[in-house]
Design an enzyme around this catalytic site. Structure first.
Site, mmCIF file in Angstrom:
data_model
loop_
_atom_site.group_PDB
_atom_site.id
_atom_site.type_symbol
_atom_site.label_atom_id
_atom_site.label_comp_id
_atom_site.label_asym_id
_atom_site.label_seq_id
_atom_site.Cartn_x
_atom_site.Cartn_y
_atom_site.Cartn_z
ATOM 1 N N ASP A 44 0.715 -1.278 -0.086
ATOM 2 C CA ASP A 44 -0.019 -0.018 -0.083
ATOM 3 C C ASP A 44 0.797 1.416 0.103
ATOM 4 O O ASP A 44 1.674 1.379 0.857
ATOM 5 C CB ASP A 44 -0.867 0.176 1.472
ATOM 6 C CG ASP A 44 -1.491 -1.058 1.506
ATOM 7 O OD1 ASP A 44 -1.479 -1.889 0.709
ATOM 8 O OD2 ASP A 44 -2.352 -1.245 2.485
ATOM 9 N N GLN A 60 4.084 0.561 2.331
ATOM 10 C CA GLN A 60 4.345 -0.818 3.134
ATOM 11 C C GLN A 60 5.378 -1.500 2.504
ATOM 12 O O GLN A 60 5.320 -1.872 1.256
ATOM 13 C CB GLN A 60 2.993 -1.362 2.755
ATOM 14 C CG GLN A 60 1.797 -0.973 4.035
ATOM 15 C CD GLN A 60 1.865 -1.099 5.204
ATOM 16 O OE1 GLN A 60 1.990 -2.149 5.574
ATOM 17 N NE2 GLN A 60 2.445 -0.480 5.890
ATOM 18 N N TRP A 68 5.183 -10.372 1.524
ATOM 19 C CA TRP A 68 4.663 -9.721 2.507
ATOM 20 C C TRP A 68 5.404 -10.115 3.920
ATOM 21 O O TRP A 68 5.598 -11.366 3.976
ATOM 22 C CB TRP A 68 3.030 -9.980 2.809
ATOM 23 C CG TRP A 68 2.412 -8.762 3.529
ATOM 24 C CD1 TRP A 68 2.291 -7.532 3.404
ATOM 25 C CD2 TRP A 68 2.039 -9.386 5.099
ATOM 26 N NE1 TRP A 68 1.944 -6.997 4.703
ATOM 27 C CE2 TRP A 68 1.394 -8.064 5.483
ATOM 28 C CE3 TRP A 68 2.169 -10.395 5.539
ATOM 29 C CZ2 TRP A 68 0.837 -8.182 6.927
ATOM 30 C CZ3 TRP A 68 1.645 -10.409 7.017
ATOM 31 C CH2 TRP A 68 0.646 -9.285 7.386
ATOM 32 N N PHE A 106 1.393 -1.139 9.986
ATOM 33 C CA PHE A 106 0.512 -1.205 8.999
ATOM 34 C C PHE A 106 0.248 0.121 8.505
ATOM 35 O O PHE A 106 0.814 1.222 8.827
ATOM 36 C CB PHE A 106 -0.713 -1.692 9.409
ATOM 37 C CG PHE A 106 -0.742 -3.279 9.181
ATOM 38 C CD1 PHE A 106 0.247 -3.911 9.203
ATOM 39 C CD2 PHE A 106 -1.832 -3.898 9.667
ATOM 40 C CE1 PHE A 106 0.308 -5.354 9.212
ATOM 41 C CE2 PHE A 106 -2.122 -5.463 9.476
ATOM 42 C CZ PHE A 106 -1.043 -5.808 9.245
ATOM 43 N N SER A 107 -0.590 0.501 7.414
ATOM 44 C CA SER A 107 -0.811 1.608 6.708
ATOM 45 C C SER A 107 -1.219 2.580 7.244
ATOM 46 O O SER A 107 -1.893 2.618 8.643
ATOM 47 C CB SER A 107 -1.917 1.121 5.378
ATOM 48 O OG SER A 107 -1.280 0.224 4.558
ATOM 49 N N ARG A 167 -7.638 -0.586 11.490
ATOM 50 C CA ARG A 167 -6.692 -0.215 10.938
ATOM 51 C C ARG A 167 -6.818 0.893 9.820
ATOM 52 O O ARG A 167 -7.901 1.396 9.495
ATOM 53 C CB ARG A 167 -6.015 -1.321 10.336
ATOM 54 C CG ARG A 167 -6.770 -2.192 9.245
ATOM 55 C CD ARG A 167 -5.931 -3.611 8.890
ATOM 56 N NE ARG A 167 -6.536 -4.378 7.972
ATOM 57 C CZ ARG A 167 -7.144 -5.541 8.431
ATOM 58 N NH1 ARG A 167 -7.348 -5.482 9.490
ATOM 59 N NH2 ARG A 167 -8.009 -5.908 7.361
ATOM 60 N N ASP A 168 -5.492 1.252 9.570
ATOM 61 C CA ASP A 168 -5.382 2.141 8.563
ATOM 62 C C ASP A 168 -6.093 3.649 8.437
ATOM 63 O O ASP A 168 -6.849 4.179 7.891
ATOM 64 C CB ASP A 168 -5.765 1.749 7.059
ATOM 65 C CG ASP A 168 -5.422 0.347 6.878
ATOM 66 O OD1 ASP A 168 -4.351 -0.158 7.334
ATOM 67 O OD2 ASP A 168 -6.193 -0.365 6.093
HETATM 68 C C1 FRU Z 1 -4.231 -3.361 2.654
HETATM 69 C C2 FRU Z 1 -3.789 -3.872 4.062
HETATM 70 C C3 FRU Z 1 -4.215 -2.910 5.047
HETATM 71 C C4 FRU Z 1 -2.918 -3.286 6.144
HETATM 72 C C5 FRU Z 1 -1.753 -3.472 5.126
HETATM 73 C C6 FRU Z 1 -0.538 -4.359 5.800
HETATM 74 O O1 FRU Z 1 -3.677 -3.880 1.319
HETATM 75 O O2 FRU Z 1 -4.231 -5.203 4.216
HETATM 76 O O3 FRU Z 1 -5.226 -3.154 5.684
HETATM 77 O O4 FRU Z 1 -2.825 -1.987 6.638
HETATM 78 O O5 FRU Z 1 -2.144 -4.031 3.906
HETATM 79 O O6 FRU Z 1 0.319 -4.509 4.873
#
Ligand code: FRU
Length: 494
Positions: A44, A60, A68, A106-107, A167-168
């Site tokens: 992301d 990310q 990942w 995370f994001s 999140r995010d």
């Molecule tokens: C979206 C996501 C986010 C999370 C991140 C983790 O692609 O799943 O919700 O913060 O990627 O890498």
């Protein structure tokens, strides 16, 4: 907060980057003009911002693998959104609240306040109860080296919400108040939760800004919220919604209640490789959207992330797009005009009739090119037409425009040896006499913008450099092409 441990984790990442970046730079599948990490895994876009005269991308990042893993925040700067300079890693997992081995940082978003750059992100912790997600902040005076706030986490999941799906954070300022939107899950349904703060550190829950009752999925990743014209737009990446994975809602924001009332629902991109878009406002007043050009295993078409892991890297951003609100309340996504500066070797044709035998399309560079096509539907007599891109005797990507059904199919079954499938969308042909089509091709991607950017399909196509043929065919009868223009695209330095 242990600043030394954070610095040490960043140093470890840098050692790994130094070890592999030179060989990755020479890898054959690397994109020519799309933004990529120097090596490793990128997903992301995070913290997109114009700060102290330059564009900043964070992302990310897993520098230790082409897949990942524990997420870091990579960082790069640019003057034109095309040429990028990589900076030190901004965030690395280092604290008990952000060092889950299958999580990390995370994001999130960036915002400038009193001359400092603040990064809001989701920390992921393993407290013996799964992946516990909380909102955290780090800041920097120089925009390069970030210090995590000693009071982290600043927001935990409210009572009744799933801590593994919280999140995010997206942060913005309205009047004198800062607002934060966080993707959340309550029961089986997605919500976007609104928080408010006067100082960016102490936050209060305001309201559920918008929610799904099941019709819009069970979790919204990367919610993004912004004003556009006299409306507001909520953009998010829903989970649990089949083939729909990047949506926008257009409506009115009530700051008094913290409620967003939407009237329009649309697709940001129908393709298989466009996810987690984030927007930011640039100094020219443009609302720019950038997304990760890949997807997750839970998507219906997902088979793999493509071949680039063999070259020790994976991931790039789709092209930056400017968002416009059209008169009917839907959104248009237009590749930023800076891309015109990459053009060379223009070739054009005007007013040609294309029959079933087809017309070969000449491009100055078969790997990286732009194609613009304008069809006159009022004069055409055909039930449809197809673009055949990056073809050789065994491979081709077929983009099929069905004028009878008003449907577009992007068929990548024979594009390469990787993920197969077809993305489908309406064409929205009502009152359309002139159909415009733009394609951006790079080493490993094809991005399609139709009808003034109302319909977009982004796909990764790992075509070999020998896949050099491009053509257009009418399905029957004749297609009248008013204009067909192609350019090679080249970015000289990076
Ligand atoms: C979206 C996501 C986010 C999370 C991140 C983790 O692609 O799943 O919700 O913060 O990627 O890498």
């Amino acid at each position: 907060m242990d600043q030394l441990r954070h610095e040490e984790r960043i140093q470890r990442a840098h050692e790994e980057i130094r070890r592999t970046r030179a060989s990755v730079a020479k890898a054959p599948s690397r994109q020519r003009y799309h933004f990529m990490a120097p090596q490793g895994w990128l997903s992301d876009p995070n913290g997109l911002i114009h700060f102290r005269g330059r564009y900043h991308y964070f992302y990310q990042y897993n520098p230790f693998d082409a897949f990942w893993g524990a997420m870091h925040w990579g960082h790069a700067v640019s003057d034109d959104l095309l040429h990028w300079e990589h900076l030190p890693v901004a965030l690395a997992p280092s604290e008990s609240y952000d060092d889950h081995s299958l999580g990390g940082c995370f994001s999130g978003t960036a915002i400038e306040h009193e001359g400092k750059l603040y990064l809001f992100y989701t920390g992921t912790a393993n407290n013996g109860n799964g992946l516990e997600q909380t909102q955290c902040v780090a800041f920097s005076g120089d925009g390069v080296k970030f210090e995590k706030y000693a009071g982290n986490p600043i927001i935990t999941a409210p009572e009744g919400y799933d801590p593994a799906n919280f999140r995010d954070p997206k942060v913005w300022k309205h009047g004198d108040t800062f607002y934060m939107l966080v993707g959340a899950k309550k029961g089986d349904f997605a919500q976007a939760l609104l928080f408010a703060s006067a100082n960016l550190l102490n936050w209060e829950f305001v309201n559920v800004l918008a929610e799904s009752r099941g019709e819009l999925g069970y979790m919204w990743e990367c919610p993004d919220f912004f004003p556009l014209g006299d409306k507001y737009v909520l953009m998010f990446s829903p989970m649990g919604l089949g083939e729909r994975k990047t949506l926008y809602l257009v409506g009115e924001m009530e700051y008094r209640t913290g409620k967003f009332n939407y009237t329009t629902v649309g697709e940001v991109d129908w393709g298989h490789h466009y996810y987690a878009p984030q927007s930011f406002l640039d100094p020219k007043g443009r609302r720019i959207v950038v997304a990760w050009a890949n997807g997750w295993q839970w998507m219906p078409w997902w088979q793999d992330w493509g071949p680039t892991y063999q070259e020790k890297w994976c991931g790039w951003f789709a092209l930056p797009r400017e968002v416009k609100l059209s008169d009917d309340g839907t959104l248009q996504f237009l590749p930023i005009e800076e891309l015109n500066s990459l053009r060379f070797g223009e070739q054009s044709l005007e007013n040609v009739q294309v029959g079933t035998e087809g017309l070969e399309i000449q491009v100055a560079d078969p790997v990286a090119y732009e194609l613009y096509l304008e069809c006159d539907l009022s004069k055409s007599e055909t039930s449809g037409f197809a673009l055949h891109l990056k073809a050789d005797t065994e491979h081709e990507t077929i983009i099929y425009f069905d004028l009878l059904k008003g449907e577009l199919c992007f068929d990548r079954n024979r594009s390469d040896g990787w993920t197969k499938g077809v993305s489908r969308s309406p064409l929205f042909l009502k009152d359309v006499d002139k159909l415009d089509i733009r394609v951006f091709a790079d080493t490993s991607s094809l991005e399609l913008f139709v009808n003034g950017g109302r319909i977009c399909h982004s796909h990764n196509v790992y075509a070999g450099p020998w896949q050099t043929k491009n053509s257009i065919t009418a399905i029957d009868g004749n297609l009248v092409v008013r204009r067909l223009v192609t350019y090679g695209l080249s970015r000289t330095t990076d």
